[in-house]
Design an enzyme around this catalytic site. Structure first.
Site, PDB file in Angstrom:
ATOM      1  CD  GLU A 168      -2.976  -1.191   2.235  1.00 19.96           C
ATOM      2  OE1 GLU A 168      -2.926  -0.318   3.125  1.00 19.96           O
ATOM      3  OE2 GLU A 168      -3.870  -2.038   2.185  1.00 19.96           O
ATOM      4  CD  GLU A 352      -4.154  -5.904   3.378  1.00 22.51           C
ATOM      5  OE1 GLU A 352      -4.974  -5.033   3.732  1.00 22.51           O
ATOM      6  OE2 GLU A 352      -2.939  -5.840   3.589  1.00 22.51           O
TER       7      GLU A 352
HETATM    8  O1  IFM Z   1      -4.978  -3.417   8.736  1.00 23.19           O
HETATM    9  C1  IFM Z   1      -4.792  -2.838   7.478  1.00 23.19           C
HETATM   10  C2  IFM Z   1      -3.592  -3.425   6.785  1.00 23.19           C
HETATM   11  O2  IFM Z   1      -2.438  -3.276   7.539  1.00 23.19           O
HETATM   12  C3  IFM Z   1      -3.371  -2.768   5.454  1.00 23.19           C
HETATM   13  N1  IFM Z   1      -4.570  -2.741   4.677  1.00 23.19           N
HETATM   14  C4  IFM Z   1      -5.785  -2.291   5.301  1.00 23.19           C
HETATM   15  C5  IFM Z   1      -6.001  -3.034   6.606  1.00 23.19           C
HETATM   16  C6  IFM Z   1      -7.302  -2.554   7.267  1.00 23.19           C
HETATM   17  O3  IFM Z   1      -7.221  -1.195   7.544  1.00 23.19           O
END
Ligand code: IFM
Length: 435
Positions: A168, A352
C-alpha cells in the site's frame, strides 16, 4: 455459510489469509530494532488508547498455532510481512541472526504444512534509524530498501512462493506524510510528494535486487479504491479526477505506464524531487503479478477552500462497516475490470479485503459478495488468480489500536486465545467443500 463455491472462482484459484508483522508479532526482543510505529504509538494522541504492537497477538511465539489455523481453514497460501528492523535493526548494516532464524522457522513452518508463503518486504515498520535520516523523504531509501530486499532474496528467496515489495504505497506516502494519520505522522505536502516518488523508486530498486538474487514471482501490493464523483457536476468531476489520481492513478500509471498523472505532476511540481522523470524506468520495472487491496469506495466533492487538492472525501449512503467504510462489492468488480483493461494483463490477486466488524454474520456476507464480485470480474476478462482474507487474526489496527477487529479468528488479548469466527468456518466449509 457462503453461497459462492470454490468452483465459481475457477480451478486454479488460490485462497489465502493475510497478516502483517507489526500488527501481530509482538516479540520486541532478540535484537529487533525500533520502528517508526514503536515511537509513533508512544506519542500521545496518535493511536486510540495509546495501544502499541509490543505484544500484539504474540505471533512471535504462537506462530505454529496460527499456521495450523491457516492450514485447517483450507487456505493454501499465507500472506505475511517481514519486519525490516527485526532483520536489520538499524535498517542498513548489521544483520540480526535471531531475526533470520525467526523467519526461517515461520517459512519452514508454512512449507511443512503445505502452505505457500506470500511475503511482503515492507508493511510500514520502517527502522527508526532510517527515519532519523529522513525515511521515505530521503532518496537514499531506494538503496537502503534495495539492500534489505537483497538480503531477503538471498536468504529466503528459494522458499518464497511470491514476494511483494511494498504494501500500500499510498498509505506509506500520502496517509503518513500528508494526512498525518499513520507514522511518521507528517502533514506536509513536500514530504508527501517526495515519499510518493521515493516509495515507487524503492519498489523498482528492490525488484532489481530481488531478481539479482534469483528470487522469482515478484509483485507489489496497491490499495486501490473505486473512486467516484459525489455528483454529475463539472466541479465534482474535477474533484474525482484529483481523488482518483492521488489514490489510484499515481501508482498504476507509474508502475504500468512509466509516468505520473499530469494533473498531479503539475500541481506538485515545486515539491517533487528534481529529475524524478529519470527514475521512471526503474519505477516501472516489469512485474510478475499485481496485488490489490480493496476495502471501499472514494466519493469526491469539490471544495475550493482546500489547499493543494480541491476536494473533500465524503461519506455515501451505502451500508458501512463499524469503521464507517462503505461496503461496495460492485466497486471491486469495476476496479478489477478497469485495471485489467487499462493497465495490465498480469495475474491479479486480491491480497486483502475484509471488514472491521463485531457482528460476524455481516463479515460472512461481506466475503461472499466480494468473492462474487471477483467471479463477475473474471467473467469480464480480468485474470484474477487469488483472494486473501484480511485478516487471519484480530490484530493491531494501526491508529485504531485494538478497538477495531478485522479477523476471521477472534483473539482475546488478555489470554491470547484464538477462536475461529463464523467467517473462518464459512471459508473452511467452502474450501473443504463441506457446506
Ligand atoms: O490493517 C490494514 C492493513 O495493515 C493494510 N490494509 C488495510 C487493513 C485494514 O485497515
Amino acid at each position: 455459510m457462503f453461497e459462492i463455491t470454490r468452483e465459481d472462482l475457477g480451478p486454479n484459484f488460490t485462497f489465502g489469509a493475510a497478516t502483517a508483522a507489526y500488527q501481530i508479532e509482538g516479540g520486541q526482543i532478540d535484537g529487533r530494532g525500533s520502528s517508526i510505529w514503536d515511537t509513533f504509538s508512544a506519542t500521545p494522541g496518535n493511536v486510540k488508547r495509546a495501544d502499541n504492537g509490543s505484544v500484539a497477538t504474540d505471533h512471535y511465539n504462537r506462530w505454529p498455532e496460527d499456521l495450523d489455523l491457516v492450514r485447517d481453514g483450507g487456505f493454501e497460501a499465507y500472506r505475511f510481512s517481514l519486519a525490516w528492523p527485526r532483520l536489520i535493526p538499524e535498517g542498513i548494516g548489521a544483520i540480526n541472526p535471531k531475526g533470520l532464524a525467526f523467519y526461517d522457522r515461520l517459512i519452514d513452518g508454512m512449507l511443512e504444512r503445505g502452505i505457500k508463503p506470500y511475503a511482503t518486504l515492507y508493511h510500514w515498520d520502517l527502522p527508526s534509524a532510517l527515519m532519523d535520516k529522513g525515511g521515505w523523504m530521503n532518496r537514499d531509501i531506494a538503496g537502503w530498501f534495495g539492500e534489505y530486499a537483497a538480503l531477503v532474496g538471498r536468504h529466503f528467496g528459494d522458499r518464497l512462493h511470491a514476494t511483494a515489495t511494498i504494501n500500500e504505497p499510498w498509505c506509506v506516502a500520502f496517509l503518513s506524510h500528508f494526512l498525518g494519520i499513520h507514522a511518521p505522522g507528517y502533514r506536509d505536502v513536500r514530504a508527501a510528494a517526495r515519499a510518493m516518488h521515493h516509495v515507487l523508486l524503492a519498489h523498482g530498486t528492490a525488484i532489481d535486487a530481488l531478481r539479482a538474487e534469483g528470487a522469482k514471482n515478484l509483485g507489489i501490493v496497491l490499495n486501490l479504491e473505486k473512486a467516484e464523483p459525489a455528483s454529475d457536476s463539472a466541479e465534482d468531476q474535477l474533484a474525482f479526477d484529483y481523488g482518483d489520481a492521488l489514490f489510484n492513478r499515481w501508482y498504476l500509471d507509474g508502475l504500468f505506464k512509466g509516468r505520473y498523472p499530469e494533473l498531479l505532476t503539475n500541481r506538485l511540481a515545486q515539491y517533487l524531487p528534481d529529475g524524478f522523470e529519470k527514475d521512471m524506468e526503474v519505477v516501472s520495472r516489469p512485474l510478475d503479478w499485481l496485488g490489490i487491496n480493496y476495502y471501499t469506495r472514494g466519493l469526491y466533492k469539490y471544495d475550493a477552500t482546500r489547499p493543494v487538492f480541491p476536494y473533500t472525501g465524503i461519506k455515501g449512503d451505502l451500508p458501512k462497516s463499524d469503521l464507517g467504510w462503505e461496503i461496495y462489492p460492485k466497486g471491486l468488480e469495476d476496479l478489477l475490470v478497469r485495471v485489467s483493461r487499462e493497465y495490465t494483463k498480469l495475474p491479479l490477486y486480491i491480497t486483502e479485503t475484509g471488514m472491521s466488524e463485531t457482528d460476524d454474520t455481516r463479515r460472512v456476507k461481506f466475503y461472499d459478495s466480494h468473492l462474487r464480485a471477483v467471479a463477475n470480474a473474471q467473467a469480464q476478462g480480468a485474470d484474477v488468480r487469488g483472494f486473501f482474507a484480511w485478516s487471519l487474526l484480530d490484530n493491531y489496527e494501526w491508529a485504531e489500536g485494538y478497538t477495531s477487529r478485522f479477523g476471521i479468528v477472534h483473539v482475546d488479548y488478555e489470554t491470547q486465545k484464538r477462536t475461529p469466527k463464523g467467517s473462518y468456518r464459512a471459508f473452511q466449509g467452502m474450501l473443504h467443500n463441506t457446506r
